[in-house]
Design a protein around this motif. Structure first.
Motif, PDB file in Angstrom:
ATOM      1  N   PHE A 105       0.812  -1.217   0.000  1.00 28.00           N
ATOM      2  CA  PHE A 105       0.000   0.000   0.000  1.00 28.00           C
ATOM      3  C   PHE A 105       0.845   1.267   0.000  1.00 28.00           C
ATOM      4  O   PHE A 105       0.431   2.290  -0.529  1.00 28.00           O
ATOM      5  N   LEU A 106       2.042   1.198   0.578  1.00 33.95           N
ATOM      6  CA  LEU A 106       2.879   2.394   0.698  1.00 33.95           C
ATOM      7  C   LEU A 106       3.853   2.589  -0.460  1.00 33.95           C
ATOM      8  O   LEU A 106       4.275   3.713  -0.728  1.00 33.95           O
ATOM      9  N   VAL A 107       4.199   1.500  -1.143  1.00 37.82           N
ATOM     10  CA  VAL A 107       5.184   1.577  -2.226  1.00 37.82           C
ATOM     11  C   VAL A 107       4.463   1.257  -3.539  1.00 37.82           C
ATOM     12  O   VAL A 107       3.947   0.153  -3.712  1.00 37.82           O
ATOM     13  N   PRO A 108       4.420   2.198  -4.479  1.00 37.39           N
ATOM     14  CA  PRO A 108       3.646   1.992  -5.706  1.00 37.39           C
ATOM     15  C   PRO A 108       4.176   0.884  -6.620  1.00 37.39           C
ATOM     16  O   PRO A 108       3.404   0.248  -7.334  1.00 37.39           O
ATOM     17  N   ASN A 109       5.449   0.598  -6.589  1.00 36.92           N
ATOM     18  CA  ASN A 109       6.036  -0.435  -7.432  1.00 36.92           C
ATOM     19  C   ASN A 109       6.024  -1.764  -6.668  1.00 36.92           C
ATOM     20  O   ASN A 109       6.642  -1.876  -5.608  1.00 36.92           O
ATOM     21  N   VAL A 110       5.341  -2.766  -7.203  1.00 36.44           N
ATOM     22  CA  VAL A 110       5.179  -4.053  -6.509  1.00 36.44           C
ATOM     23  C   VAL A 110       6.527  -4.751  -6.284  1.00 36.44           C
ATOM     24  O   VAL A 110       6.768  -5.306  -5.209  1.00 36.44           O
ATOM     25  N   THR A 111       7.399  -4.700  -7.267  1.00 40.32           N
ATOM     26  CA  THR A 111       8.713  -5.343  -7.119  1.00 40.32           C
ATOM     27  C   THR A 111       9.488  -4.709  -5.968  1.00 40.32           C
ATOM     28  O   THR A 111      10.051  -5.408  -5.116  1.00 40.32           O
ATOM     29  N   LEU A 130       1.750 -10.460  -4.511  1.00 40.89           N
ATOM     30  CA  LEU A 130       1.516 -10.615  -5.949  1.00 40.89           C
ATOM     31  C   LEU A 130       0.035 -10.798  -6.219  1.00 40.89           C
ATOM     32  O   LEU A 130      -0.657 -11.523  -5.521  1.00 40.89           O
ATOM     33  N   HIS A 131      -0.420 -10.152  -7.248  1.00 40.80           N
ATOM     34  CA  HIS A 131      -1.825 -10.260  -7.637  1.00 40.80           C
ATOM     35  C   HIS A 131      -1.932 -10.129  -9.145  1.00 40.80           C
ATOM     36  O   HIS A 131      -1.077  -9.509  -9.778  1.00 40.80           O
ATOM     37  N   PRO A 132      -2.963 -10.722  -9.720  1.00 41.53           N
ATOM     38  CA  PRO A 132      -3.126 -10.626 -11.173  1.00 41.53           C
ATOM     39  C   PRO A 132      -3.346  -9.176 -11.613  1.00 41.53           C
ATOM     40  O   PRO A 132      -3.887  -8.367 -10.868  1.00 41.53           O
ATOM     41  N   ALA A 133      -2.919  -8.879 -12.808  1.00 43.59           N
ATOM     42  CA  ALA A 133      -3.101  -7.534 -13.363  1.00 43.59           C
ATOM     43  C   ALA A 133      -4.586  -7.206 -13.437  1.00 43.59           C
ATOM     44  O   ALA A 133      -5.414  -8.045 -13.772  1.00 43.59           O
ATOM     45  N   GLY A 134      -4.906  -5.986 -13.088  1.00 40.60           N
ATOM     46  CA  GLY A 134      -6.283  -5.522 -13.171  1.00 40.60           C
ATOM     47  C   GLY A 134      -7.119  -5.828 -11.943  1.00 40.60           C
ATOM     48  O   GLY A 134      -8.243  -5.377 -11.837  1.00 40.60           O
ATOM     49  N   LEU A 157      -6.049  -3.927  -5.726  1.00 40.87           N
ATOM     50  CA  LEU A 157      -4.972  -4.203  -4.787  1.00 40.87           C
ATOM     51  C   LEU A 157      -5.468  -4.441  -3.362  1.00 40.87           C
ATOM     52  O   LEU A 157      -5.050  -5.381  -2.698  1.00 40.87           O
ATOM     53  N   TRP A 158      -6.371  -3.601  -2.892  1.00 43.64           N
ATOM     54  CA  TRP A 158      -6.847  -3.706  -1.509  1.00 43.64           C
ATOM     55  C   TRP A 158      -7.494  -5.055  -1.246  1.00 43.64           C
ATOM     56  O   TRP A 158      -7.137  -5.751  -0.297  1.00 43.64           O
ATOM     57  N   SER A 159      -8.459  -5.385  -2.084  1.00 45.74           N
ATOM     58  CA  SER A 159      -9.204  -6.620  -1.835  1.00 45.74           C
ATOM     59  C   SER A 159      -8.322  -7.848  -1.975  1.00 45.74           C
ATOM     60  O   SER A 159      -8.415  -8.780  -1.182  1.00 45.74           O
ATOM     61  N   THR A 160      -7.437  -7.864  -2.950  1.00 44.52           N
ATOM     62  CA  THR A 160      -6.563  -9.015  -3.156  1.00 44.52           C
ATOM     63  C   THR A 160      -5.610  -9.193  -1.983  1.00 44.52           C
ATOM     64  O   THR A 160      -5.468 -10.289  -1.449  1.00 44.52           O
ATOM     65  N   ALA A 161      -4.966  -8.128  -1.558  1.00 45.71           N
ATOM     66  CA  ALA A 161      -4.014  -8.220  -0.449  1.00 45.71           C
ATOM     67  C   ALA A 161      -4.709  -8.680   0.828  1.00 45.71           C
ATOM     68  O   ALA A 161      -4.200  -9.554   1.547  1.00 45.71           O
ATOM     69  N   LEU A 162      -5.865  -8.118   1.110  1.00 44.43           N
ATOM     70  CA  LEU A 162      -6.578  -8.500   2.333  1.00 44.43           C
ATOM     71  C   LEU A 162      -7.113  -9.925   2.250  1.00 44.43           C
ATOM     72  O   LEU A 162      -7.099 -10.660   3.245  1.00 44.43           O
TER      73      LEU A 162
END
Length: 169
Positions: free
Chosen positions: A77-83, A118-122, A125-130
């Motif tokens: 949530f704090l860092v925009p780049n997933v890598t 890691l989450h699929p494109a599209g 982010l919030w719902s997938t991470a939680l």
């Protein structure tokens, strides 16, 4: 070849893994949960083939997985780049494991980072991470339940047999 305690531990480990997998798949089907993959993976990462320190090891792995899961969510949530977020989460998780005396469980914790981050494109982010944090927690709970069920029963039987109550009469 005689059956040793090592062979019994391996057999018990296989049974725990299969029972856990079947139980999670059954619950997933019964409640129409579309994807229980991360729950299964988390459960398998928590289980241990060694019966000597199985409960302390399992609880250590659960603590480390939960620490890593929450660190991962914060980084994503704090860092925009997933890598970059994953790299930072790895570093912070290893430091946290060291500070909390959880280094023996750092490898499954690092796997939890990947599961959560890691989450699929599209996908939002919030719902997938939680959802992934919940999956890691559910897998950890299942692993702990299996550990208690299988190893408490085993220790209980050994005490009874060892005391002569269940031995040959």
């Amino acid at each position: 070849m005689p059956i040793t305690s090592h062979h019994k531990n391996i057999a018990l480990y296989m049974v725990k893994c299969v029972v856990g997998f079947v139980a999670i798949m059954g619950v997933g089907a019964a409640f129409s949960i579309p994807d229980v993959t991360w729950v299964v993976i988390s459960m398998l990462l928590v289980l241990s083939p060694d019966s000597k320190e199985v409960i302390p090891l399992t609880t250590t792995r659960i603590k480390a997985n939960l620490v890593a899961s929450f660190i991962s969510v914060a980084c994503v949530f704090l860092v925009p780049n997933v890598t970059l977020a994953i790299c930072i989460a790895i570093i912070i998780t290893i430091l946290a494991c060291e500070l909390l005396n959880l280094m023996s469980a750092s490898r499954p914790a690092l796997a939890a980072i990947v599961i959560v981050s890691l989450h699929p494109a599209g996908v939002h982010l919030w719902s997938t991470a939680l959802e992934r944090v919940a999956a890691v927690a559910a897998g950890c709970i299942m692993g702990l339940l299996l550990t208690f069920i299988f190893h408490r029963q085993l220790h209980f039987r050994q005490r009874i047999l060892g005391s002569g109550l269940g031995g040959d009469a």
